[in-house]
Design a protein around this motif. Structure first.
Motif, PDB file in Angstrom:
ATOM      1  N   LYS A   1       0.720  -1.237  -0.265  1.00 38.08           N
ATOM      2  CA  LYS A   1      -0.004  -0.075  -0.020  1.00 38.08           C
ATOM      3  C   LYS A   1       0.951   1.307   0.210  1.00 38.08           C
ATOM      4  CE  LYS A   1      -3.536  -2.789   0.557  1.00 38.08           C
ATOM      5  NZ  LYS A   1      -4.481  -2.892  -0.802  1.00 38.08           N
TER       6      LYS A   1
ATOM      7  N   ASP B   1     -10.402  -4.224   4.753  1.00 36.92           N
ATOM      8  CA  ASP B   1      -9.997  -3.069   4.170  1.00 36.92           C
ATOM      9  C   ASP B   1      -8.820  -3.206   3.126  1.00 36.92           C
ATOM     10  OD1 ASP B   1     -11.861  -1.771   5.588  1.00 36.92           O
ATOM     11  OD2 ASP B   1     -10.451  -0.853   7.098  1.00 36.92           O
TER      12      ASP B   1
ATOM     13  N   GLN C   1     -10.145  -4.747  -0.055  1.00 39.89           N
ATOM     14  CA  GLN C   1     -11.052  -3.944  -0.713  1.00 39.89           C
ATOM     15  C   GLN C   1     -10.589  -2.568  -1.221  1.00 39.89           C
ATOM     16  OE1 GLN C   1     -14.635  -3.931   1.862  1.00 39.89           O
ATOM     17  NE2 GLN C   1     -15.315  -5.762   0.611  1.00 39.89           N
ATOM     18  N   ASP C   2      -9.349  -2.397  -0.959  1.00 38.72           N
ATOM     19  CA  ASP C   2      -8.647  -1.034  -1.438  1.00 38.72           C
ATOM     20  C   ASP C   2      -7.327  -1.112  -2.157  1.00 38.72           C
ATOM     21  OD1 ASP C   2      -8.215   1.335  -1.469  1.00 38.72           O
ATOM     22  OD2 ASP C   2      -7.268   1.698   0.499  1.00 38.72           O
TER      23      ASP C   2
ATOM     24  N   TYR D   1      -3.936  -0.579  -4.497  1.00 39.13           N
ATOM     25  CA  TYR D   1      -3.148   0.414  -4.839  1.00 39.13           C
ATOM     26  C   TYR D   1      -1.970  -0.050  -5.614  1.00 39.13           C
ATOM     27  CZ  TYR D   1       0.580   3.998  -3.972  1.00 39.13           C
ATOM     28  OH  TYR D   1       1.621   4.722  -4.278  1.00 39.13           O
TER      29      TYR D   1
ATOM     30  N   TYR E   1      -5.895  -3.254 -11.865  1.00 40.79           N
ATOM     31  CA  TYR E   1      -7.216  -2.609 -11.360  1.00 40.79           C
ATOM     32  C   TYR E   1      -8.493  -3.065 -12.085  1.00 40.79           C
ATOM     33  CZ  TYR E   1      -5.088   1.275  -8.760  1.00 40.79           C
ATOM     34  OH  TYR E   1      -4.152   2.031  -7.960  1.00 40.79           O
TER      35      TYR E   1
ATOM     36  N   HIS F   1      -9.120  -6.459 -10.402  1.00 40.31           N
ATOM     37  CA  HIS F   1     -10.024  -6.132  -9.093  1.00 40.31           C
ATOM     38  C   HIS F   1     -11.262  -5.802  -9.263  1.00 40.31           C
ATOM     39  CE1 HIS F   1     -10.480  -4.364  -5.103  1.00 40.31           C
ATOM     40  NE2 HIS F   1      -9.544  -5.055  -4.765  1.00 40.31           N
TER      41      HIS F   1
ATOM     42  N   LYS G   1     -18.989   1.827   3.195  1.00 39.31           N
ATOM     43  CA  LYS G   1     -18.152   1.937   1.962  1.00 39.31           C
ATOM     44  C   LYS G   1     -19.100   1.956   0.753  1.00 39.31           C
ATOM     45  CE  LYS G   1     -14.492  -0.836   3.751  1.00 39.31           C
ATOM     46  NZ  LYS G   1     -13.449  -2.049   3.594  1.00 39.31           N
TER      47      LYS G   1
END
Length: 419
Positions: A72, A116, A119-120, A122, A184, A187, A220
């Motif tokens: 991250k 988290d 689901q996030d 980077y 991306y 995902h 979210k």
């Protein structure tokens, strides 16, 4: 919703949240460790899929994405788990990617961290390029592993079109084409809550844990799912190659005999899996008369093993041995499996009791429960139904399974030996 399974003495708390996330919670009173898995139905075989249009991504991208999820902008997620006293990990298979942790304390904080970070996403182009070198070294390491080469060599020979024949990690060439945009896109397509299952097992209060998960997800915003279709290939019933030889510097040759099966999904897939496992135990485990014969002939020893892999779109049985007598071993096994089956109800009942005992013993492991329950849940099955399904397998089904599976044109032999 509470799902009671008196046959194994367990109660599962189950809910599907508004965003589509499936949650399973299992209280195990007296257990110190809590174990959680966050699993997406996305694996190495999902190399071509449809959102607005059909998208084809480089081989190995599901595994690459799993690696990149831990990095991250503010640091490495493994360090965060470590600071919270948890042991974290992840794995990618042909059909799923799972992120997990085990902890004896700070369960709430660790669970939040798990949800988290998955689901996030980077990604940057620079970090993706750096990861290519790391995963490239991993791929090379596997290429130098005789057991790994043997297994994938067998599958490559067995399958004509199905992407299961492609190494989960891809190749150095295929991962070189991966971009941050590709990651991306994957995902977005496969990590939507509606395609994922969260399982938590341990000495937990299900109501409290469910409230934590629900609040986390309600805070979210998720776009609607974009995945509309996965590629389904037409795979012949017969194998692509009958034999394959891989030359490596090994001290003793390694051999695998594989039998390609017709896949089934959900409860039907579970029944088929149990029938094949019962059959292989009856024929080849250490208490089977055949095992004693082969052992006395010097064709097998403690290195002999058998296994059955069953998923929605592929299935195969494998027998494996490390032996200088490859030809004799293959000839004897194939000769045995071309005979008419001769197994009675007494043997079937004995193997059922053995497999049920192994299953019930495994329920003492939170890790086993979380990983296996999630695996079956993603394909519409329920792991706790296994004892009843096992009891229901008949001798006639065993004979039908034998006749369906062990056919010469569904057989592949792969050997790793010195040049």
């Amino acid at each position: 919703m509470k799902l009671d399974f008196p046959n194994v003495g367990e109660t599962i708390h189950h809910v599907v949240l508004d965003n589509g996330l499936t949650v399973y919670l299992l209280k195990k009173a007296g257990y110190e460790k809590t174990y959680a898995t966050f699993t997406t139905k996305y694996g190495s075989i999902d190399r071509r899929f449809k959102t607005d249009d059909w998208i084809e991504v480089p081989d190995g991208i599901a595994h690459f994405l799993e690696h990149k999820m831990f990095e991250k902008e503010d640091g490495d997620v493994f360090q965060k788990f470590g600071q919270l006293g948890a042991s974290a990990n992840a794995f990618t298979s042909f059909t799923r990617t799972a992120y997990l942790f085990g902890a004896t304390s700070n369960v709430e904080a660790n669970l939040k961290t798990l949800i988290d970070f998955v689901q996030d996403p980077y990604f940057t182009e620079a970090s993706v390029e750096k990861e290519k070198g790391i995963i490239g070294q991993e791929i090379q390491m596997y290429q130098d592993n005789a057991g790994w080469r043997l297994y994938f060599g067998l599958i490559e020979a067995m399958y004509e079109a199905h992407p299961v024949k492609i190494d989960i990690a891809g190749t150095i060439e295929s991962i070189s084409a991966i971009t941050a945009a590709d990651l991306y896109a994957c995902h977005q397509a496969f990590y939507h809550p509606s395609n994922m299952t969260l399982f938590v097992v341990g000495n937990i209060d299900p109501d409290i844990v469910l409230e934590q998960i629900s609040s986390n997800q309600a805070a979210k915003t998720f776009e609607p799912p974009v995945l509309t279709e996965r590629e389904h290939v037409q795979e012949p019933r017969t194998v692509r190659l009958a034999t394959r030889v891989i030359e490596m510097d090994v001290s003793v040759p390694k051999v695998m005999i594989g039998y390609k099966d017709t896949p089934r999904a959900g409860e039907d897939g579970m029944k088929q899996e149990l029938a094949v496992e019962l059959l292989m135990h009856a024929l080849f485990d250490t208490t089977a008369p055949l095992y004693a014969e082969l052992y006395a002939e010097g064709l097998i020893d403690d290195a002999f093993s058998f296994d059955y892999t069953s998923e929605e779109s592929f299935a195969f049985a494998v027998l494996s041995m490390e032996t200088p007598h490859v030809d004799a071993f293959v000839a004897r096994i194939t000769e045995v499996l071309e005979r008419p089956l001769d197994i009675g109800n007494e043997t079937l009942d004995r193997k059922k009791r053995m497999m049920k005992g192994q299953f019930l013993k495994a329920l003492n492991s939170p890790e086993f429960i979380a990983n296996q329950f999630s695996r079956y849940a993603l394909t519409g099955g329920n792991m706790f139904d296994l004892p009843e399904l096992l009891d229901a397998v008949t001798l006639e089904e065993l004979y039908d399974t034998y006749d369906r599976l062990f056919k010469p044109d569904q057989r592949t032999v792969c050997v790793v030996k010195k040049p």
